[in-house]
Design an enzyme around this catalytic site. Structure first.
Site, PDB file in Angstrom:
ATOM      1  N   ASP A 107      -7.826 -21.722  25.770  1.00 14.21           N
ATOM      2  CA  ASP A 107      -9.260 -22.019  25.746  1.00 14.21           C
ATOM      3  C   ASP A 107      -9.741 -22.681  27.042  1.00 14.21           C
ATOM      4  OD1 ASP A 107      -8.856 -21.284  23.131  1.00 14.21           O
ATOM      5  OD2 ASP A 107      -9.585 -23.165  22.261  1.00 14.21           O
ATOM      6  N   ASP A 108     -11.045 -22.628  27.202  1.00 12.47           N
ATOM      7  CA  ASP A 108     -11.821 -23.470  28.138  1.00 12.47           C
ATOM      8  C   ASP A 108     -11.799 -23.035  29.600  1.00 12.47           C
ATOM      9  OD1 ASP A 108     -12.247 -24.897  25.852  1.00 12.47           O
ATOM     10  OD2 ASP A 108     -11.423 -26.799  26.589  1.00 12.47           O
ATOM     11  N   HIS A 158     -16.122 -18.622  23.824  1.00 10.49           N
ATOM     12  CA  HIS A 158     -15.943 -19.996  23.310  1.00 10.49           C
ATOM     13  C   HIS A 158     -17.231 -20.800  23.540  1.00 10.49           C
ATOM     14  CE1 HIS A 158     -13.464 -23.368  22.090  1.00 10.49           C
ATOM     15  NE2 HIS A 158     -13.329 -23.894  23.295  1.00 10.49           N
ATOM     16  N   HIS A 162     -19.760 -25.121  25.636  1.00 12.57           N
ATOM     17  CA  HIS A 162     -18.807 -25.905  24.853  1.00 12.57           C
ATOM     18  C   HIS A 162     -19.489 -26.945  23.979  1.00 12.57           C
ATOM     19  CE1 HIS A 162     -14.905 -27.825  23.899  1.00 12.57           C
ATOM     20  NE2 HIS A 162     -14.406 -26.658  24.243  1.00 12.57           N
ATOM     21  N   HIS A 257      -4.743 -24.678  26.263  1.00 19.25           N
ATOM     22  CA  HIS A 257      -5.869 -24.626  27.188  1.00 19.25           C
ATOM     23  C   HIS A 257      -5.392 -24.227  28.582  1.00 19.25           C
ATOM     24  CE1 HIS A 257      -7.192 -27.359  23.975  1.00 19.25           C
ATOM     25  NE2 HIS A 257      -8.406 -26.923  24.228  1.00 19.25           N
TER      26      HIS A 257
HETATM   27 ZN    ZN Z   1     -12.577 -25.739  23.908  1.00 20.80          ZN
END
Ligand code: ZN
Length: 323
Positions: A107-108, A158, A162, A257
């Protein structure tokens, strides 16, 4: 400094295990505080790309030069019609993994250094993962996200910034905008629509948005186990946490991540441990790409503050005609 702030915020929002207190997908999380809205994601770097990048190369690597690579043991295709949910933290109906099977998720990103490092390790191991990029980050670093796609990984979304979608200050329209602009931003960065796979920030699942994603035929990805890599003080702790939980569960969708330095550093060792433990990697593909909504595609371009008429060179716009 800005990067440090971004690390903190993304880390603080990326909780998974605390959600064990509520096992139903449609029960909103009540105790988690909303994130500081101004801080996530990281501010745009000075070198924000001003023009849409070229389309992603279609070819994915298929040959593996490493005889000891973990590789891909099985490829599954997901029909996202109706917005199925995956990940035992919240969704217990669709358990597609067999014993010792693992799905890697990141993620991210995309983010400099860390995402390319993750990609390098995955390439050396000839294996595939799912990436859930933040929309804004995709607009900052479209070339890194294109690299993810070129390596043959599956890319979902995502949100745009955020945001915690359970934040009561957000209207339903704003929640939808976060989801849709996230997908539109990834599409902008790749030059092609990503897969209809979505992960809620901090795994906060507002019921109305779960319903909405179902109507949009976008699948929802929680996790089976969280690496808590954003909290880990060392790469070794990331490895130990994942392996301890995997050995207990026997299999799982692992949340990590590519945004996190320790995760990128941990990945080579984690791959060794997975191999030693007899685990296999399952690659997830979507049956069809997401259908983005034109309005949000346009909103992403507006958000980039792209020049509309200033692409001409200076000397064609301003000329000295008298000195
Ligand atoms: Zn995240």
């Amino acid at each position: 400094m800005r990067i440090k702030a971004a690390f903190f915020v993304a880390g603080a929002l990326s909780l998974c295990a605390f959600s064990s207190a509520w096992s139903q997908a449609l029960i909103p999380q009540r105790t988690s505080p909303p994130p500081p809205p101004a801080a996530a994601p990281a501010p745009a770097p000075a070198a924000t790309t001003a023009t849409a990048p070229a389309p992603t190369p279609a070819a994915a690597k298929t040959n593996c030069a490493n005889p000891n690579a973990i590789g891909v043991s099985r490829v599954v295709q997901i029909d996202t019609t109706g917005g199925p949910g995956f990940g035992f933290e919240h969704f217990k109906q669709l358990d597609f993994l067999r014993d010792k099977e693992v799905v890697l998720t990141f993620d991210d990103g995309p983010w400099p250094v860390n995402t390319p490092s993750v990609l390098k390790t995955l390439a050396e191991e000839c294996t595939k993962a799912i990436f859930f990029p933040i929309g804004k980050h995709a607009t900052y670093y479209p070339e890194i996200l294109k690299h993810v796609a070129a390596e043959g990984h599956t890319i979902g979304a995502h949100t745009w910034s955020h945001a915690n979608l359970n934040n009561k200050k957000l209207t339903e329209a704003q929640q939808k905008e976060e989801i849709e602009k996230g997908f539109s931003a990834v599409k902008w960065a790749l030059g092609a629509a990503p897969s209809p796979l979505f992960r809620f920030p901090a795994l906060q699942h507002p019921p109305a948005m779960v319903t909405y994603l179902g109507e949009r035929n976008i699948s929802i990805w929680s996790c089976d186990l969280d690496s808590f890599d954003f909290k880990a003080s060392t790469a070794q702790k990331v490895v130990d946490t994942v392996m301890t939980k995997l050995d207990k569960n026997g299999k799982g969708i692992v949340l990590m991540h590519d945004f996190q330095k320790h995760t990128a550093e941990a990945l080579p060792e984690l791959m060794k441990r997975l191999k030693a433990g007899g685990y296999k990697i399952v690659q997830v593909k979507a049956k069809a790409p997401v259908q983005t909504i034109a309005q949000y595609d346009e909103d992403v371009v507006k958000s980039l503050k792209l020049p509309t008429v200033s692409s001409r060179p200076l000397n064609s716009v301003v000329q000295t005609i008298s000195e």
